[in-house]
Design a protein around this motif. Sequence first.
Motif, PDB file in Angstrom:
ATOM      1  N   ASN A  30       0.827  -1.202   0.000  1.00  0.00           N
ATOM      2  CA  ASN A  30       0.000   0.000   0.000  1.00  0.00           C
ATOM      3  C   ASN A  30       0.864   1.257   0.000  1.00  0.00           C
ATOM      4  N   ASP A  31       0.214   2.406  -0.224  1.00  0.00           N
ATOM      5  CA  ASP A  31       0.897   3.697  -0.293  1.00  0.00           C
ATOM      6  C   ASP A  31       1.073   4.251   1.116  1.00  0.00           C
ATOM      7  N   ILE A  32       2.305   4.221   1.592  1.00  0.00           N
ATOM      8  CA  ILE A  32       2.619   4.732   2.927  1.00  0.00           C
ATOM      9  C   ILE A  32       2.955   6.218   2.885  1.00  0.00           C
ATOM     10  N   SER A  33       3.409   6.712   1.731  1.00  0.00           N
ATOM     11  CA  SER A  33       3.883   8.092   1.640  1.00  0.00           C
ATOM     12  C   SER A  33       2.776   9.106   1.932  1.00  0.00           C
ATOM     13  N   LYS A  34       1.522   8.733   1.717  1.00  0.00           N
ATOM     14  CA  LYS A  34       0.401   9.654   1.927  1.00  0.00           C
ATOM     15  C   LYS A  34      -0.315   9.432   3.246  1.00  0.00           C
ATOM     16  N   LEU A  35       0.180   8.516   4.051  1.00  0.00           N
ATOM     17  CA  LEU A  35      -0.457   8.225   5.329  1.00  0.00           C
ATOM     18  C   LEU A  35      -0.240   9.379   6.311  1.00  0.00           C
ATOM     19  N   VAL A  36      -1.289   9.775   7.008  1.00  0.00           N
ATOM     20  CA  VAL A  36      -1.216  10.876   7.969  1.00  0.00           C
ATOM     21  C   VAL A  36      -1.749  10.390   9.314  1.00  0.00           C
ATOM     22  N   PRO A  37      -1.360  11.057  10.412  1.00  0.00           N
ATOM     23  CA  PRO A  37      -1.892  10.683  11.727  1.00  0.00           C
ATOM     24  C   PRO A  37      -3.417  10.706  11.733  1.00  0.00           C
ATOM     25  N   GLY A  38      -4.017   9.723  12.387  1.00  0.00           N
ATOM     26  CA  GLY A  38      -5.465   9.598  12.419  1.00  0.00           C
ATOM     27  C   GLY A  38      -5.999   8.676  11.350  1.00  0.00           C
ATOM     28  N   GLU A  39      -5.114   8.158  10.491  1.00  0.00           N
ATOM     29  CA  GLU A  39      -5.493   7.183   9.476  1.00  0.00           C
ATOM     30  C   GLU A  39      -4.673   5.911   9.666  1.00  0.00           C
ATOM     31  N   ALA A  40      -5.103   4.843   9.012  1.00  0.00           N
ATOM     32  CA  ALA A  40      -4.346   3.595   9.018  1.00  0.00           C
ATOM     33  C   ALA A  40      -4.386   3.012   7.616  1.00  0.00           C
ATOM     34  N   ARG A  41      -3.377   2.218   7.296  1.00  0.00           N
ATOM     35  CA  ARG A  41      -3.323   1.499   6.025  1.00  0.00           C
ATOM     36  C   ARG A  41      -3.226   0.006   6.319  1.00  0.00           C
ATOM     37  N   PHE A  42      -3.941  -0.773   5.496  1.00  0.00           N
ATOM     38  CA  PHE A  42      -3.833  -2.225   5.515  1.00  0.00           C
ATOM     39  C   PHE A  42      -2.791  -2.606   4.474  1.00  0.00           C
ATOM     40  N   CYS A  43      -1.772  -3.358   4.867  1.00  0.00           N
ATOM     41  CA  CYS A  43      -0.638  -3.663   3.993  1.00  0.00           C
ATOM     42  C   CYS A  43      -0.202  -5.104   4.174  1.00  0.00           C
ATOM     43  N   ALA A  44       0.674  -5.533   3.275  1.00  0.00           N
ATOM     44  CA  ALA A  44       1.359  -6.809   3.448  1.00  0.00           C
ATOM     45  C   ALA A  44       2.780  -6.693   2.943  1.00  0.00           C
ATOM     46  N   LEU A  45       3.645  -7.476   3.534  1.00  0.00           N
ATOM     47  CA  LEU A  45       4.987  -7.700   3.017  1.00  0.00           C
ATOM     48  C   LEU A  45       4.928  -9.013   2.263  1.00  0.00           C
ATOM     49  N   LEU A  46       5.321  -8.985   0.997  1.00  0.00           N
ATOM     50  CA  LEU A  46       5.212 -10.157   0.136  1.00  0.00           C
ATOM     51  C   LEU A  46       6.577 -10.780  -0.131  1.00  0.00           C
ATOM     52  N   PRO A  48       9.109 -12.319  -3.062  1.00  0.00           N
ATOM     53  CA  PRO A  48       9.299 -11.907  -4.458  1.00  0.00           C
ATOM     54  C   PRO A  48       8.320 -12.583  -5.418  1.00  0.00           C
ATOM     55  N   GLN A  49       7.836 -13.766  -5.061  1.00  0.00           N
ATOM     56  CA  GLN A  49       6.863 -14.477  -5.896  1.00  0.00           C
ATOM     57  C   GLN A  49       5.445 -13.967  -5.707  1.00  0.00           C
ATOM     58  N   GLY A  50       5.268 -12.946  -4.861  1.00  0.00           N
ATOM     59  CA  GLY A  50       3.973 -12.312  -4.702  1.00  0.00           C
ATOM     60  C   GLY A  50       3.087 -12.880  -3.612  1.00  0.00           C
ATOM     61  N   LYS A  51       3.568 -13.840  -2.828  1.00  0.00           N
ATOM     62  CA  LYS A  51       2.744 -14.438  -1.788  1.00  0.00           C
ATOM     63  C   LYS A  51       2.914 -13.700  -0.459  1.00  0.00           C
ATOM     64  N   ILE A  52       1.860 -13.692   0.348  1.00  0.00           N
ATOM     65  CA  ILE A  52       1.837 -12.927   1.591  1.00  0.00           C
ATOM     66  C   ILE A  52       2.719 -13.595   2.642  1.00  0.00           C
ATOM     67  N   LEU A  53       3.700 -12.851   3.137  1.00  0.00           N
ATOM     68  CA  LEU A  53       4.529 -13.321   4.245  1.00  0.00           C
ATOM     69  C   LEU A  53       3.941 -12.884   5.582  1.00  0.00           C
ATOM     70  N   VAL A  54       3.460 -11.651   5.645  1.00  0.00           N
ATOM     71  CA  VAL A  54       2.820 -11.123   6.852  1.00  0.00           C
ATOM     72  C   VAL A  54       1.980  -9.922   6.444  1.00  0.00           C
ATOM     73  N   ASP A  55       0.789  -9.792   7.018  1.00  0.00           N
ATOM     74  CA  ASP A  55      -0.057  -8.629   6.781  1.00  0.00           C
ATOM     75  C   ASP A  55      -0.210  -7.853   8.083  1.00  0.00           C
ATOM     76  N   PHE A  56      -0.521  -6.564   7.973  1.00  0.00           N
ATOM     77  CA  PHE A  56      -0.568  -5.717   9.169  1.00  0.00           C
ATOM     78  C   PHE A  56      -1.276  -4.412   8.857  1.00  0.00           C
ATOM     79  N   LEU A  57      -1.674  -3.728   9.917  1.00  0.00           N
ATOM     80  CA  LEU A  57      -2.187  -2.370   9.829  1.00  0.00           C
ATOM     81  C   LEU A  57      -1.061  -1.411  10.201  1.00  0.00           C
ATOM     82  N   VAL A  58      -0.943  -0.301   9.472  1.00  0.00           N
ATOM     83  CA  VAL A  58       0.127   0.670   9.703  1.00  0.00           C
ATOM     84  C   VAL A  58      -0.474   1.994  10.154  1.00  0.00           C
ATOM     85  N   PHE A  59       0.059   2.547  11.237  1.00  0.00           N
ATOM     86  CA  PHE A  59      -0.292   3.870  11.743  1.00  0.00           C
ATOM     87  C   PHE A  59       0.965   4.733  11.675  1.00  0.00           C
ATOM     88  N   VAL A  60       0.778   6.060  11.637  1.00  0.00           N
ATOM     89  CA  VAL A  60       1.914   6.974  11.662  1.00  0.00           C
ATOM     90  C   VAL A  60       1.677   8.023  12.735  1.00  0.00           C
TER      91      VAL A  60
END
Length: 278
Positions: A30-46, A48-60
């Motif tokens: 997901n786009d982290i560069s536009k994340l601001v306090p008071g928002e969250a992003r749902f993301c995953a670290l994949l 190289p083959q595109g499969k999910i290694l871990v997913d998480f919510l990101v706050f700033v």
Amino acid sequence: MSAIISLQDRGIVEIAGADATKFLHNLVTNDISKLVPGEARFCALLAPQGKILVDFLVFVEGDGETRRYLLDCPSSLEPDLLRRLGMYKLRAAVRVTSRSDEFAAFAVLGEARPDIPALAMARDPRSETLGWRLIAPRGAKAENAREDYEAARIAAGVPQGGVDFAYGAAFPHEANMDLLAGVDFTKGCYIGQEVVSRTKHRNLVRKRVTPYHVDGEAPAPGTKVMAGEIEIGVAGSHSGDRGLALVRLDRLADAMAAGTILTAGGASLDFVVGRAAG
């Protein structure tokens, strides 16, 4: 006031430093560069083959050199996440730290913003019906209402990794990340991006976690979902008469078109295609 629900199976990882934004943005779906306090992003670290290694919510929190990111992740995967982030850090001006001894994740269902002290707080970006997500000091007063959160999660069609899909084996589309605001298809490169983009643009999604209703007792996670004698998927988490299952979309469509009864462990399942189970 809605109940404050402690999510004890979650860990908290902090990423800070002058290069924190660039570092995290270039790794995740997901786009982290536009994340601001008071928002969250749902993301995953994949992988190289595109499969999910871990997913998480990101706050700033903070700004400029004080800017730091807080990752609300599965506690069972926190050690591996810390290891992988450390591996990718190289010479970047970034500090990656576990904060799970100090802070914990909580959920509050409902529309009203919780009036409680928190390090970070935002609406859950995956579904409006999941209310608020927050990071607060460990030991904050909470109620034993995890079953209410699980019912809301399943009704919203939000999978849980390790139950509804296997980490290291599922692609983001299979876990509905593209439907749950978990993938930004315009942000540019990140690990596994080419596979995710190709899956979308070539319509290569063959399996998805799909909601169902059941009349009676829901099947246990891991139970095979059958269309007659044909296996079409596997059951995942459930709450009451609702559940989630990872199914082959073509086989599900064929079975529904033919009026074939879908079963799992002796229970008849009524799948809800194209929307959440609610």
